[in-house]
Design an enzyme around this catalytic site. Structure first.
Site, PDB file in Angstrom:
ATOM      1  N   ASP A 111     143.500  65.302  -2.354  1.00 12.61           N
ATOM      2  CA  ASP A 111     142.825  65.324  -1.053  1.00 12.61           C
ATOM      3  C   ASP A 111     141.404  64.759  -1.146  1.00 12.61           C
ATOM      4  OD1 ASP A 111     142.807  67.997  -2.494  1.00 12.61           O
ATOM      5  OD2 ASP A 111     141.119  68.307  -1.139  1.00 12.61           O
ATOM      6  N   ASN A 112     140.930  64.529  -2.376  1.00 10.06           N
ATOM      7  CA  ASN A 112     139.595  63.945  -2.563  1.00 10.06           C
ATOM      8  C   ASN A 112     139.676  62.481  -2.982  1.00 10.06           C
ATOM      9  OD1 ASN A 112     138.451  66.389  -1.953  1.00 10.06           O
ATOM     10  ND2 ASN A 112     138.145  67.017  -4.071  1.00 10.06           N
ATOM     11  N   ASP A 158     133.501  79.076   6.431  1.00  9.16           N
ATOM     12  CA  ASP A 158     132.713  79.060   7.674  1.00  9.16           C
ATOM     13  C   ASP A 158     132.426  77.660   8.203  1.00  9.16           C
ATOM     14  OD1 ASP A 158     130.748  78.116   5.960  1.00  9.16           O
ATOM     15  OD2 ASP A 158     129.631  80.002   5.891  1.00  9.16           O
ATOM     16  N   ARG A 188     128.005  61.452   6.810  1.00 10.71           N
ATOM     17  CA  ARG A 188     128.637  60.528   5.870  1.00 10.71           C
ATOM     18  C   ARG A 188     129.187  59.313   6.623  1.00 10.71           C
ATOM     19  NH1 ARG A 188     132.210  64.148   1.754  1.00 10.71           N
ATOM     20  NH2 ARG A 188     133.639  64.485   3.483  1.00 10.71           N
ATOM     21  N   ARG A 240     135.077  71.531   6.648  1.00 15.40           N
ATOM     22  CA  ARG A 240     133.675  71.540   7.087  1.00 15.40           C
ATOM     23  C   ARG A 240     133.163  70.131   7.321  1.00 15.40           C
ATOM     24  NH1 ARG A 240     130.202  71.770   1.912  1.00 15.40           N
ATOM     25  NH2 ARG A 240     131.757  71.618   0.294  1.00 15.40           N
TER      26      ARG A 240
END
Length: 521
Positions: free
Chosen positions: A269-270, A134, A192, A103
């Site tokens: 992944d973060n 979504d 961001r 997202r």
């Protein structure tokens, strides 16, 4: 509105040949072109003026229709082609395979004053990496990200920035507690800002697929554009890169521990290759000093990402990055040497940071004992971390233990919890601390000034963010503006914000959003 655009990432790295925006496995590509979904009725809630200035935008630009349209995803800025990144990752220690920007959509790269930034919309719709989700975000999580990214920046913690917070005008269905009771919430979009959004998992994806061609392409691109001071070639270049990522990651964790920040989802992944805090999901600040606390409901059983475990997890994640880079290096020993140094280096940096928090300029070996006994003591009864360290600076060299205790007692959640044994322990510790600060050359006022530079008075406590979210849900953004202004100067006294220098209220102890949070967007 003028932005100095550059498209290095999409110009120099291979694109996904399939431009259909459907969830799928994407191979041999560093990105997929994807358009944001047009929001039905976007409106600007808040902007960080400083983040805007950093990318070359003025106050006038912020108020323009171009700004609203570009950073809500309504229109595509001229000369740009938005894209989403694939990456893999270990989630809660388990290999998860391909993940990617589910997202998040990168709008473009911009240059201002010789610094380059990537602008990314979070919550602007689905991408090929959305899996079953979504691609949208809701107002509550977007407020938390916008406020926290900027709060961390002003605290001096390496972080992504947040340029803007918008309402999309659309409703988004979410199950906050994952208990089968979904409800519609207001959709929102955050822009961001970071040097790039390349992660540990970006390298893990190619390594896991033995796609060494793209692994090398991505590593070479990353070093060329983001670590250009590395002038070495071949294997030495990749080792220098890994060494730097290790060091900046270590530095970031020391800052987290300094201010009592708990990330909550330290999956690979973060983790940013820039050593900056990224992906503000179920984060939190320690209210009471508790090394076992995690803000993440998903992590409640094993507490993998608890406050006290963050340094170990950072090292574990660096091991995964080392494994991913190994095909470019073909030798384990030099990677192991870098990793082996992490723990000792961390202990050294942590000790230095804690000495600074205690106002100790002359570094003494036995300080570690004073610090360890303090952190053990802080856990014995509920003690507010932020208030304790801030008020500790009020002690004078001449104070007796009882006087010193009165300076810090506001930090205890319930003074009745302090039985005679714990009380004696506190008096003993304060006596030792008094002897120690009497060895320092700084005057009381000088020491207080130094301590107040590293011990914030104001942090974004979860209950504060929740109050702000509750108001914003009703269309009232005055608290959002108030908190944002306060968090810009977290080390200043700011008497007009004194009411926020307070322990977590009882009503917030177990309230949803105030103590723990789920990964729900």
């Amino acid at each position: 509105m003028k932005l100095q655009i550059q498209n290095n990432f999409t110009a120099e790295l291979p694109a996904d040949s399939n431009e259909n925006n459907v969830p799928r496995q994407v191979h041999q590509a560093c990105y997929s072109f994807v358009l944001p979904k047009k929001p039905s009725n976007p409106s600007l809630i808040h902007t960080s003026i400083e983040a805007a200035n950093a990318i070359g935008l003025s106050q006038e630009d912020i108020l323009s229709a171009d700004f609203l349209n570009t950073f809500s995803g309504s229109t595509i800025f001229p000369g740009t082609k938005p894209y989403a990144l694939p990456y893999a990752g270990h989630q809660f220690g388990n290999w998860a395979g391909q993940l990617g920007d589910g997202r998040a959509i990168n709008l473009t790269e911009v240059v201002h004053e010789n610094k380059s930034y990537t602008l990314q919309l979070k919550g602007a719709g689905p991408t090929p990496y959305s899996r079953t989700a979504d691609g949208f975000a809701v107002l509550r999580s977007s407020i938390r990200e916008h406020l926290c990214a900027e709060a961390m920046h002003y605290l001096g913690v390496p972080t992504t920035r947040s340029l803007s917070l918008m309402l999309s005008g659309d409703q988004v269905l979410r199950d906050v507690l994952y208990n089968g009771n979904p409800a519609y919430e207001k959709g929102a979009i955050v822009c961001r800002v970071a040097p790039s959004f390349i992660r540990f998992g970006s390298f893990e994806l190619f390594a896991s697929r033995e796609d060494h061609v793209n692994l090398k392409l991505l590593a070479d691109f990353t070093i060329k554009h983001h670590f250009s001071h590395i002038q070495k070639e071949g294997v030495e270049k990749y080792l220098a890169f890994f060494q730097e990522v290790t060091q900046t990651t270590l530095n970031m964790i020391v800052h987290w521990q300094r201010v009592g920040f708990v990330h909550g989802v330290m999956n690979t992944d973060n983790m940013s290759i820039h050593g900056i805090t990224i992906d503000y999901g179920p984060y939190g600040w320690l209210e009471d000093y508790n090394s076992c606390w995690t803000p993440n409901t998903t992590d409640n059983q094993h507490k993998r990402y608890r406050f006290g475990n963050q340094p170990e997890i950072a090292l574990w994640n660096l091991y995964q990055l080392a494994n991913a880079l190994y095909p470019l290096i073909q030798e384990a020993k030099p990677l192991e040497t870098i990793l082996d140094a992490f723990s000792a280096d961390y202990e050294k940096e942590y000790l230095n940071m804690m000495q600074n928090k205690l106002g100790l300029q002359i570094k003494k070996e036995q300080d570690i004992i004073l610090i360890q006994s303090l952190t053990q003591l802080l856990e014995k009864v509920e003690t507010d971390m932020t208030i304790f360290f801030r008020n500790l600076s009020n002690l004078s060299k001449a104070d007796a233990a009882t006087t010193a205790f009165n300076s810090i007692k506001d930090a205890f959640y319930n003074e009745k919890d302090l039985d005679q044994t714990i009380l004696k322990d506190w008096h003993d510790w304060l006596e030792k601390y008094s002897l120690r600060i009497n060895e320092e050359a700084l005057s009381d006022s000088e020491r207080k000034e130094q301590m107040n530079l590293v011990n914030p008075k104001y942090v974004l406590r979860n209950y504060m963010a929740q109050l702000c979210i509750d108001d914003a849900d009703k269309g009232d953004y005055s608290l959002l503006n108030e908190l944002f202004e306060m968090l810009k100067k977290p080390y200043d006294e700011q008497p007009n914000f004194q009411k926020w220098f307070a322990k977590r209220p009882d009503w917030a102890r177990d309230k949803v959003g105030c103590s723990m949070l789920s990964c729900s967007s």
